[in-house]
Design a protein around this motif. Sequence first.
Motif, PDB file in Angstrom:
ATOM      1  N   PHE A  96      46.205  54.540  50.694  1.00 52.86           N
ATOM      2  CA  PHE A  96      45.355  54.336  51.866  1.00 52.86           C
ATOM      3  C   PHE A  96      44.886  52.887  51.975  1.00 52.86           C
ATOM      4  CE2 PHE A  96      43.759  59.012  51.813  1.00 52.86           C
ATOM      5  CZ  PHE A  96      45.022  59.422  52.207  1.00 52.86           C
ATOM      6  N   GLY A  97      44.997  52.338  53.181  1.00 53.77           N
ATOM      7  CA  GLY A  97      44.414  51.037  53.486  1.00 53.77           C
ATOM      8  C   GLY A  97      45.063  49.867  52.777  1.00 53.77           C
ATOM      9  N   SER A 147      34.532  56.727  57.561  1.00 51.64           N
ATOM     10  CA  SER A 147      34.731  56.420  56.146  1.00 51.64           C
ATOM     11  C   SER A 147      33.847  55.278  55.636  1.00 51.64           C
ATOM     12  CB  SER A 147      36.205  56.059  55.896  1.00 51.64           C
ATOM     13  OG  SER A 147      36.558  54.913  56.628  1.00 51.64           O
ATOM     14  N   VAL A 148      33.273  54.486  56.543  1.00 56.88           N
ATOM     15  CA  VAL A 148      32.428  53.377  56.091  1.00 56.88           C
ATOM     16  C   VAL A 148      31.040  53.523  56.712  1.00 56.88           C
ATOM     17  CG1 VAL A 148      32.220  50.880  55.886  1.00 56.88           C
ATOM     18  CG2 VAL A 148      34.473  51.921  55.939  1.00 56.88           C
ATOM     19  N   LEU A 180      46.865  60.878  56.027  1.00 59.31           N
ATOM     20  CA  LEU A 180      46.332  59.540  56.307  1.00 59.31           C
ATOM     21  C   LEU A 180      44.817  59.580  56.414  1.00 59.31           C
ATOM     22  CD1 LEU A 180      48.789  58.589  59.216  1.00 59.31           C
ATOM     23  CD2 LEU A 180      49.016  57.933  56.817  1.00 59.31           C
ATOM     24  N   PRO A 181      44.149  58.431  56.272  1.00 59.64           N
ATOM     25  CA  PRO A 181      42.707  58.371  56.544  1.00 59.64           C
ATOM     26  C   PRO A 181      42.457  58.479  58.045  1.00 59.64           C
ATOM     27  CG  PRO A 181      43.547  56.184  56.009  1.00 59.64           C
ATOM     28  CD  PRO A 181      44.680  57.137  55.791  1.00 59.64           C
ATOM     29  N   ASN A 215      40.227  61.082  44.268  1.00 62.06           N
ATOM     30  CA  ASN A 215      40.029  59.642  44.114  1.00 62.06           C
ATOM     31  C   ASN A 215      39.305  58.999  45.289  1.00 62.06           C
ATOM     32  OD1 ASN A 215      42.475  60.201  45.633  1.00 62.06           O
ATOM     33  ND2 ASN A 215      42.855  57.998  45.598  1.00 62.06           N
ATOM     34  N   THR A 216      38.977  59.765  46.328  1.00 59.47           N
ATOM     35  CA  THR A 216      38.251  59.196  47.461  1.00 59.47           C
ATOM     36  C   THR A 216      37.534  60.306  48.213  1.00 59.47           C
ATOM     37  OG1 THR A 216      38.441  57.957  49.550  1.00 59.47           O
ATOM     38  CG2 THR A 216      40.291  59.352  48.944  1.00 59.47           C
ATOM     39  N   GLY A 217      36.419  59.943  48.820  1.00 55.49           N
ATOM     40  CA  GLY A 217      35.665  60.935  49.585  1.00 55.49           C
ATOM     41  C   GLY A 217      35.835  60.799  51.085  1.00 55.49           C
ATOM     42  N   ILE A 218      36.787  59.972  51.528  1.00 51.58           N
ATOM     43  CA  ILE A 218      36.901  59.714  52.959  1.00 51.58           C
ATOM     44  C   ILE A 218      37.547  60.893  53.685  1.00 51.58           C
ATOM     45  CG2 ILE A 218      37.068  57.230  52.574  1.00 51.58           C
ATOM     46  CD1 ILE A 218      40.037  57.407  53.228  1.00 51.58           C
ATOM     47  N   PRO A 219      37.185  61.109  54.956  1.00 50.27           N
ATOM     48  CA  PRO A 219      37.827  62.160  55.764  1.00 50.27           C
ATOM     49  C   PRO A 219      39.303  61.844  55.986  1.00 50.27           C
ATOM     50  CG  PRO A 219      35.788  61.390  56.786  1.00 50.27           C
ATOM     51  CD  PRO A 219      36.107  60.425  55.697  1.00 50.27           C
ATOM     52  N   LEU A 220      40.102  62.889  56.175  1.00 51.50           N
ATOM     53  CA  LEU A 220      41.555  62.745  56.243  1.00 51.50           C
ATOM     54  C   LEU A 220      42.122  63.376  57.511  1.00 51.50           C
ATOM     55  CD1 LEU A 220      42.205  64.048  52.617  1.00 51.50           C
ATOM     56  CD2 LEU A 220      42.073  61.649  53.285  1.00 51.50           C
TER      57      LEU A 220
END
Length: 820
Positions: free
Chosen positions: A238-239, A524-525, A278-279, A315-320
């Motif tokens: 991601f990113g 995500s931010v 993907l994010p 490994n990440t808490g971001i929405p997908l």
Amino acid sequence: MRKVEYRNPQDVIAFKVFGIFAIFRNNSRFSHFEEQVQIVLFFLSLYKDGIINSKTLDKNSGFDEFSRTITDNNIKSKVYKSYSLVIQNLEDGLSKIDNKTFLRICIHLFEIDKDFLIENFPIIFDDILYRIAQSQGRSAGEFIQPLELTRFMCGLADLEKDAKVFNPFAGLASFGVFLDHSQDYFGQELNQKTWALGALRLMAYERPVSSIFVCDDSILHWPDQSEKFDVIMSNPPFGMRITHHYSEMESNIKTIEHFLIEKGVQSLKQNGKLIALLPQGFLFRGMQDKRLREHLVEEDLIDTIISLPGGLLLNTGIPLIILVLGRNKKLRGKVKFVDASKFVISKGPREKVLNDYSLNSFIHSDKVDDNVVKIVYNEQVRNNDYNLSVARYFHKQIDGVKLGDILEFVRGQRGNQPETGKLIRIRDLKDDKVDFTLDISSVEETELRRPAIHLVSESCLLLAMRWRTLKPTYFEYKGEPIFRSQDILSFKVNEAIVDNAYLINELHADYVQEQVETYRLGASVIPFIRKDDLMEVVIKLPPIEEQRAKMQGIYELSDKISKLQEERNALAHGKSIRQFNEFASLKHTLGRPRQNILDWSDNLLDFLNKKKEGFESLNKSFAEFYDIDIVSVLKEIKRDVNFITEVLEKGENGLVPSEYQKQIIPLSDINSIINELSNNGFNFKIKKLLLKGEKLKERGINANKTLFKTLLDNILTNANKYAFDKKATGNEVIIELTEVDDYFSMEIRNNGKPFPTNYDREKFITKYSTADSSNGSGLGGYDIHRIASHFNNPDWILSLNEDPFFLVKFKFQFPIKLIN
């Protein structure tokens, strides 16, 4: 000899495999746990395939000779050839294994029921892999994809029996193990050690010869465009931006996600599908991403977009999102949007699990549920400026008036600004349904440096455009102007049809917040909302007389609550004065020794910084002996003395959390507090997995630094007393910080001794209750609970004996607030 029958042989085998890790625990050569996992699963595979057997030890030749045997036999046997390639990629770790370690590993392996192992090896292999990933958290989650996500994405593919599947950026080849043996799999993974573990996994599942899994760079060596696939599936990094190393790439491709979509579409057969995890940022970001979205919509390539909440990946808490592209889609000229949040089960502070069976069944059925699926024409997406954010297409119809019909934007004046003024930040806005008027007297004069500052010199409504709440605040102009940044917008209210107080109350209402959430971007931010979208939000608007009557009732109730609070505070104040006098003399007595320690620490630091000649060798010897340099020790002494002082300042009542004023502590400061923790005096080392991400200074938790440090100190001291009898190389406490769904999660786990049997969370938090009366006061757990409750997390979790590696886990979760 009678064969032992286990009630659950799979668990028994997992338990025995986990026992192998104890061999590495106190061996400094194997400090990386990921390396240990690769070695253990490698040897388990060798044992299953009969390459390690009873004759292995009879030869008494050691591991070096054994590994050469595998390499020498790779021409004779396909099995040996596969292992020979794995050995090459795991060479760094395997080279550390001496004969004694090899012998101990073999002895553990021979205790495993081989018949059951062979019969159930794919299940056992994955069970061990996923248990380890769950145990290790973020440090192990960078290469393992949750089983449910993999299974669901494969279910979306609807593959034919002879389908040809390409898996770039393959990780552990998760997609490959779920395919039928009649389907061709081609996977690429760049990281050598990850590839080796993925290769072992495919071997465990006995993938056919037609499966190809190579250690290669998907960007440099993407398949030739003449080769087409039925399905391309991927979970790319991601990113990650494409660096100068890939100079041959087209200049408009900046990220790996962008590369995957462009190249993937070109490599599909006419009826092929691209399925990518993907994010969510891809759905609304501007520049290249927007141009790519426009191309996908205008070419009618988007089949389905499935929105998933944060917390599904370790490994990440971001929405997908799961993006499904295809040239031969069923719904021509339309996009299917799916909100999958109802199919996600929360299992803990940082763990969520997708109910993939139910979601897959729903998507493939003809069920109609407007809360889950929306079919949207491309024209509507075009009208939304190619914004594909799923939430915006799930609006509920509400009878009322749009904000755009009752609010007029107040731009304010720009240019020719004074050097100083009262700059309003989001933190200055109110978040109160009753007390909503801006207190301009509490706003300090500040230097006006930013060019995008607007002068406001009329009464207006102020709304925050960033974070989760609008914080509606009324500015009453009385001759002194204010200045606002672009994070805050100002509006004139049509007071002929709407009461200001009523409007502000409605802006706090759940039905309004739900609408705002559908328009928010940047989940995500730091989420934000655009002005034009905000003006589409609808509020219920009765006649103005009813609005005022409703507010009158709210004011009367608020007055009663305020009077009761004042009476309570008056009683508490009288008690605190009596206790303060008794404690003041103790603080006075300790004042001089404390200052003396601080002064001499400063003197030593100043002296050592100036007299560097001859000090460097002494400092080096000190650091080699104590694993910390002298200057760092002196700074640590100062921090500890200041911490003692902070506690003493509030200590007249003992440790009373309510006496410590809470404020928003930036996440960057939380990182610093954790990073400054020292191993000194402990029988273990502290491993710190800090927060990663953008703008950590702009988000924080409502807490108190002194209490937060006290919480950490109590947990670490508890581990030192009860979990670790003596210092050893493998003793470890891991502090892992994550962000999930606007919450800050902190997990602290240790691999020491477990708590006594029948000693649970309830006993741990009870005052004077201790696991060992000879070694503790029974106050640590009591204080941990009081502090966590003060930080709005009374239901924090104490997990005991549930993890094979970390028998004690503390899990906390605190709401994240915006700092401006």
